[in-house]
Design an enzyme around this catalytic site. Structure first.
Site, mmCIF file in Angstrom:
data_model
loop_
_atom_site.group_PDB
_atom_site.id
_atom_site.type_symbol
_atom_site.label_atom_id
_atom_site.label_comp_id
_atom_site.label_asym_id
_atom_site.label_seq_id
_atom_site.Cartn_x
_atom_site.Cartn_y
_atom_site.Cartn_z
ATOM 1 N N TRP A 75 37.605 27.987 46.282
ATOM 2 C CA TRP A 75 37.831 29.294 46.776
ATOM 3 C C TRP A 75 36.206 29.774 46.450
ATOM 4 C CZ3 TRP A 75 37.162 34.464 45.447
ATOM 5 C CH2 TRP A 75 37.894 35.443 46.489
ATOM 6 N N GLU A 487 53.303 49.482 46.933
ATOM 7 C CA GLU A 487 53.783 47.981 46.866
ATOM 8 C C GLU A 487 54.272 47.608 48.323
ATOM 9 O OE1 GLU A 487 52.774 45.620 45.118
ATOM 10 O OE2 GLU A 487 54.472 44.234 45.265
#
Ligand code: M6R
Length: 614
Positions: A75, A487
């Site tokens: 990554w 959320e």
């Protein structure tokens, strides 16, 4: 974030490494690579940009033999995602190959010194500096690999989990860690290493979690030796892994995320098992029972977390303040660690993390420890760094979460926070028996109500089609449902790449209402709670400006659903437990929109499951 896998033993390493990389794909990555030492002592390295399947295509038809190998999913931090920057990196001598998860902060200074010594660099990575440094030290001091690695690491500032092989010693694999995870699996005459236990689980249940500043030599003749950077040997603490293969597979679902959404009735049962009794109401949280005095003396609780875990923390703040009357502060771990916060020795600091590896949360834990606070972890990944760095804690026990978008971990965290608030309220005697019993009895019903919440979402797939091409979304909620709204918005943006914001409904008129027009879908979450009517008024304001309202309301609701364009119903429950119900339709709405848009739901672009860099 980066994933590392390694094998040494009597089997062909390549298939084990590739399977291991696939198990780690969920962590998020942009390139992959593998290094193997074949029977003639030749090092073969294959790398590819993109998916592990690209790596397999690159290596197809090449020599992939060998009983020792290391492999990596990268990554990108230093240097773009490319074949050259992918790991493993190989030393100038062509003898040593290394994979790394973490960041070498002083790489520029080291690189300059190595260039002066005649070293040439192929990649833009910080990692290549470490392999050349090991090579330099090994040759300069005529050392074996293990010693050269240890000395090199004393020059490194930053975080690392590394695995190193040397063509001159194909019987030994060297690993080390500092602030990045590394697990060693012990088989019969073979060893496995990985960033987490998922690539190891199908081969052995005997594991050792390496600690910070430890190196390990996995040697086919001498077995496992763990030493610290000062060369002092430690006895390995071998643990038994409790991870089944079915937990790591999709089990017939098209995506891990959908599996994990549907699993929630079961995972919340698992989370409450042994803690909420089948009859009676005594909540047993051993982390609280074993540390009663520390919790009783706390005048304040600070909760640190990131992302979804931070949203759960906000719900925890409501629960603890409401039930225990103790002041709670919720902080982004990344801000907390750098802003010189006031932390008192009698504070309790709660760190919430699904992975247990989030670098910022781990750093916040260390900071809290330095101030003498009692640190409590709420984590999912058993044996990960945060539970090992905290004084005590409670696992959420929802099983491995593979989809990058956190779903079952969120509801697990909220469930543990609810049990924690109830246990603390009893301890502080801030709750009546009647109220306590009502909440516990309702909490016990949550898993079966979640089953109903899933059933009530049958029309979601079709509803999602209507909104697939929306460019923005607003999510509104109040009280316990304000964090639930944030959320919901996070779920949508991370997997569908649609811009979305969560707001407290009443804040709309202070600015965001200017965004409302017929193109703006507004998800309004409201339960029949203390501020229901206020939320209804806020939604009316949105409707008056042409906004398209999707109402997430309790079964039986008429007022808000009567004015909404679309209605999603959830089972009735207590106000404080309502985020456990509203989470499900919000997760499914985001999921179906992302699927319709053809997104990579389980591994959305740019995201990592385990954020081990700051
Ligand atoms: O493992 P953690 O709970 O510490 O992770 C924190 C965040 O990185 C994580 O919640 C992230 O926001 C998720 N992708 C959200 O779905």
């Amino acid at each position: 974030m980066c994933g590392i896998v390694g094998y040494i033993g009597s089997r062909e390493a390549y298939p084990i490494l590739i399977k291991g990389l696939k198990r780690l794909e969920y962590r998020g990555y942009d390139s992959a690579g593998v290094a193997l030492i074949n029977g003639q002592g030749k090092l073969n390295v294959y790398k590819a940009k993109g998916k592990v399947s690209n790596l397999e295509s690159t290596a197809e038809g090449c020599d992939t033999t060998g009983y020792i190998g290391i492999a990596h999913t990268r990554w990108a931090t230093h240097g773009v995602p490319s074949q050259t920057n992918a790991h493993p990196h190989v030393s100038a001598s062509g003898q040593i190959a290394l994979i790394h998860n973490g960041i070498i902060e002083n790489y520029a200074t080291l690189k300059e010194k190595l260039i002066k010594l005649g070293y040439k660099f192929n990649s833009e990575t910080d990692t290549e500096v470490l392999v050349q440094l090991i090579d330099y030290i090994q040759r300069r001091d005529s050392l074996d690999l293990a010693h050269a690695v240890r000395i090199a690491l004393t020059h490194i500032e930053g975080a690392y989990a590394i695995a190193v092989v040397d063509t001159k010693h194909p019987e030994t694999l060297i690993v080390a860690r500092k602030s990045s995870p590394l697990v060693i699996g012990i088989g019969e005459g073979e060893f496995f290493i990985a960033s987490d236990a998922s690539p190891i689980a199908e081969y052995t249940d005997k594991v050792v979690y390496l600690s910070d500043n430890e190196t390990a030599s996995l040697d086919l003749r001498h077995g496992l030796t763990i030493t610290n950077l000062d060369d002092v040997e430690h006895t390995p603490e071998i643990q038994t892994l409790k991870l089944s293969l079915s937990q790591l597979e999709k089990g017939g679902y098209p995506h891990f995320m959908l599996k994990e959404i549907y699993e929630q009735p079961k995972t919340i049962r698992d989370c409450m098992r042994g803690r909420v009794p089948e009859s009676g109401t005594y909540i047993k949280l051993s982390g609280v029972e074993d540390n009663k005095e520390r919790f009783l003396q706390a005048k304040r609780i600070i909760i640190v977390a990131c992302g979804t875990s931070w949203h759960a923390a906000l719900i925890g703040e409501h629960l603890i303040e409401d039930l225990c009357r103790i002041p709670v502060e919720v902080e982004y771990a990344s801000e907390f660690r750098y802003r010189n916060p006031v932390i008192n020795a009698d504070d309790v600091v709660i760190a919430i993390s699904q992975s247990g590896e989030t670098a910022d949360t781990l750093a916040a834990v260390e900071l809290a420890h330095k101030s003498g606070a009692f640190v409590y972890g709420i984590c999912n990944a058993v044996g990960s760094s945060i539970p090992r760095a905290t004084d005590s804690g409670s696992y959420i026990h929802v099983g491995p979460e593979i989809g990058v978008a956190s779903t079952k971990a969120f509801t697990g965290q909220v469930t543990v926070l609810t049990m924690l608030a109830l246990a603390l309220a009893k301890l502080h005697q801030t709750i009546s028996d009647e109220k306590y019993d009502t909440i516990v009895n309702e909490l016990r019903e949550v898993p079966s109500k979640m089953e109903n919440a899933i059933k009530l979402c049958t029309g979601m797939e079709n509803m999602a089609k209507v909104f697939t091409y929306a460019r923005n979304f607003i999510y509104l909620g109040r009280g316990y449902n304000y964090p639930a709204a944030m959320e919901g918005a996070l779920k949508l943006k991370e997997i569908s790449y649609i811009h979305a914001e969560g707001y407290p409904a009443a804040e709309m008129k202070h600015g965001p209402i200017a965004l409302i027009d017929t193109e703006m879908p507004v998800v309004a979450i409201a339960n029949s709670d203390s501020i229901y009517d206020k939320t209804v008024s806020n939604v009316q304001e949105v409707k008056a400006r042409g906004g398209k309202v999707i109402a997430v309301v309790e079964d039986g609701d008429t007022k808000l659903s009567g004015m909404a364009d679309y209605v999603i119903r959830t089972p009735r429950t207590l106000e404080m437990l309502s985020p456990l119900m509203s989470a499900i339709p919000l997760q499914l709405l985001a999921y179906y929109i992302a699927v319709n848009k053809g997104r990579d739901v389980d591994q959305p672009r740019n995201l990592a499951k385990s954020v081990t860099v700051e």
